[in-house]
Design a protein around this motif. Structure first.
Motif, mmCIF file in Angstrom:
data_model
loop_
_atom_site.group_PDB
_atom_site.id
_atom_site.type_symbol
_atom_site.label_atom_id
_atom_site.label_comp_id
_atom_site.label_asym_id
_atom_site.label_seq_id
_atom_site.Cartn_x
_atom_site.Cartn_y
_atom_site.Cartn_z
ATOM 1 N N ASN A 150 0.828 -1.199 0.000
ATOM 2 C CA ASN A 150 0.000 0.000 0.000
ATOM 3 C C ASN A 150 0.869 1.259 0.000
ATOM 4 O O ASN A 150 0.553 2.260 -0.650
ATOM 5 N N GLN A 151 1.984 1.195 0.709
ATOM 6 C CA GLN A 151 2.916 2.320 0.729
ATOM 7 C C GLN A 151 3.515 2.553 -0.656
ATOM 8 O O GLN A 151 3.710 3.696 -1.075
ATOM 9 N N ARG A 152 3.810 1.488 -1.383
ATOM 10 C CA ARG A 152 4.339 1.625 -2.739
ATOM 11 C C ARG A 152 3.343 2.375 -3.626
ATOM 12 O O ARG A 152 3.713 3.247 -4.411
ATOM 13 N N TYR A 153 2.066 2.025 -3.502
ATOM 14 C CA TYR A 153 1.048 2.710 -4.300
ATOM 15 C C TYR A 153 1.005 4.201 -3.964
ATOM 16 O O TYR A 153 0.970 5.052 -4.859
ATOM 17 N N ARG A 154 1.023 4.507 -2.680
ATOM 18 C CA ARG A 154 0.934 5.912 -2.270
ATOM 19 C C ARG A 154 2.153 6.697 -2.731
ATOM 20 O O ARG A 154 2.050 7.858 -3.120
ATOM 21 N N ASP A 186 -3.905 6.139 -5.378
ATOM 22 C CA ASP A 186 -4.753 5.747 -4.257
ATOM 23 C C ASP A 186 -5.814 4.777 -4.757
ATOM 24 O O ASP A 186 -6.579 5.111 -5.671
ATOM 25 N N THR A 187 -5.846 3.579 -4.183
ATOM 26 C CA THR A 187 -6.908 2.639 -4.538
ATOM 27 C C THR A 187 -8.199 3.094 -3.869
ATOM 28 O O THR A 187 -8.183 3.891 -2.934
ATOM 29 N N ASP A 188 -9.313 2.553 -4.338
ATOM 30 C CA ASP A 188 -10.590 2.961 -3.747
ATOM 31 C C ASP A 188 -10.862 2.244 -2.428
ATOM 32 O O ASP A 188 -11.854 2.510 -1.758
ATOM 33 N N GLY A 189 -9.979 1.311 -2.053
ATOM 34 C CA GLY A 189 -10.123 0.632 -0.774
ATOM 35 C C GLY A 189 -11.136 -0.495 -0.769
ATOM 36 O O GLY A 189 -11.357 -1.119 0.266
ATOM 37 N N HIS A 200 -4.690 -7.806 -4.096
ATOM 38 C CA HIS A 200 -5.630 -8.458 -5.001
ATOM 39 C C HIS A 200 -5.093 -8.311 -6.419
ATOM 40 O O HIS A 200 -4.741 -7.210 -6.862
ATOM 41 N N LEU A 201 -5.000 -9.401 -7.149
ATOM 42 C CA LEU A 201 -4.302 -9.397 -8.433
ATOM 43 C C LEU A 201 -4.815 -8.343 -9.408
ATOM 44 O O LEU A 201 -3.998 -7.673 -10.052
ATOM 45 N N PRO A 202 -6.114 -8.137 -9.584
ATOM 46 C CA PRO A 202 -6.542 -7.053 -10.478
ATOM 47 C C PRO A 202 -6.019 -5.682 -10.064
ATOM 48 O O PRO A 202 -5.694 -4.847 -10.916
ATOM 49 N N VAL A 203 -5.902 -5.445 -8.746
ATOM 50 C CA VAL A 203 -5.351 -4.168 -8.264
ATOM 51 C C VAL A 203 -3.867 -4.074 -8.614
ATOM 52 O O VAL A 203 -3.382 -3.041 -9.102
ATOM 53 N N VAL A 204 -3.123 -5.144 -8.394
ATOM 54 C CA VAL A 204 -1.689 -5.168 -8.700
ATOM 55 C C VAL A 204 -1.465 -4.960 -10.199
ATOM 56 O O VAL A 204 -0.536 -4.255 -10.605
ATOM 57 N N LEU A 205 -2.312 -5.555 -11.016
ATOM 58 C CA LEU A 205 -2.191 -5.408 -12.470
ATOM 59 C C LEU A 205 -2.479 -3.977 -12.913
ATOM 60 O O LEU A 205 -1.807 -3.447 -13.802
ATOM 61 N N GLU A 206 -3.465 -3.363 -12.314
ATOM 62 C CA GLU A 206 -3.778 -1.977 -12.679
ATOM 63 C C GLU A 206 -2.619 -1.058 -12.310
ATOM 64 O O GLU A 206 -2.268 -0.149 -13.074
#
Length: 273
Positions: free
Chosen positions: A137-141, A146-149, A155-161
């Motif tokens: 999550n820190q990597r994304y930030r 920011d994911t929608d939570g 979750h693989l679809p989140v990682v792929l996006e």
């Protein structure tokens, strides 16, 4: 004429030998994809986003978009990944909504070996998994995303996006880190004869080939399963003072204690009971 001596592979104190340079370049190539042309980069982003979409729950919105998805896949430049997605799209467009929903739940919600939560395969149900979720999550930030939570960050679809948004270097690093988990998911889907195996196969063609260590680790996962410590995911988001978090890890603040409303004062005119 006597044959020339074989070139030395070790040069103490001098520049690295040619074999050493070759090994370094091979290791670098395994860690990251080679330089891509703008067209190749665009096709790669589209492939990653397509895999992300196709691995999401087939709700009404996704199933209504099946013709557009199939057309987008058909328009992809020819590649092994595009071929796998074409095979999946043929199945996807031929099924009714109820069949798609039942199959998705059976494959990804009811089977641990094909779960789409990647840190599970690396850390199992241990405290380390909670720390890995925080780090991801820190990597994304840090990348400004920011994911929608609505889903955990692994979750693989989140990682792929994220990989599609951030690019082949840091963006695809989580996919490379969890390659063994992806291999296990692909194997489980193949054993179940699920058409979703084509989506995982498409994704794996975009990653470096597995090493012998990867294959051995996947075999151990198949035989033994991930680590198990029966602590659930409590550490995710509830580290408190960060006792399990590495230095620099984002640690959410502790929740404030509930506000207590003081009782209304007793009337002075009321006598004791």
């Amino acid at each position: 004429m006597s044959p020339l001596p074989a070139p030395s592979t070790e040069r103490p104190g001098g520049p690295p030998s040619i074999p050493a340079l070759v090994r370094a370049r091979v290791r670098a190539a395994v860690r990251r994809p080679s330089r891509l042309t703008p067209e190749e980069s665009e096709a790669r982003v589209l492939l990653l986003r397509m895999c992300s979409l196709l691995l999401q729950y087939p709700d009404a919105e996704l199933t209504a978009a099946r013709p557009e998805l199939a057309a987008a896949i058909e328009a992809l430049p020819p590649s092994p990944a595009a071929g796998h997605l074409t095979s999946f799209a043929a199945w996807l467009t031929a099924q009714d909504t109820d069949t798609l929903e039942r199959h998705y739940v059976e494959m990804f919600d009811l089977r641990r070996k094909s779960s789409l939560y990647l840190t599970y395969y690396l850390h199992g149900d241990t405290r380390r998994r909670g720390m890995a979720l925080l780090t991801l999550n820190q990597r994304y930030r840090a990348a400004g995303w920011d994911t929608d939570g609505s889903e955990l960050p692994d979750h693989l679809p989140v990682v792929l996006e994220f990989a599609a948004l951030a690019g082949p270097g840091g963006g695809e690093a989580p996919l490379r880190q969890h390659r063994r988990g992806l291999e296990l998911i692909h194997r489980a889907l193949t054993d179940a004869d699920s058409p979703y195996r084509h989506v995982l196969a498409a994704l794996l063609t975009l990653l470096p080939p597995p090493t012998e260590a990867d294959r051995a680790a996947v075999a151990r996962l198949v035989a033994e399963g991930p680590p198990n410590e029966e602590v659930g995911l409590d550490p995710y988001g509830t580290y408190g003072d960060g006792e399990f978090a590495p230095p620099g890890t984002f640690v959410p603040p502790m929740a404030a204690p509930p506000t207590r409303v003081p009782p209304a004062p007793t009337s002075r005119t009321e006598g004791p009971r």
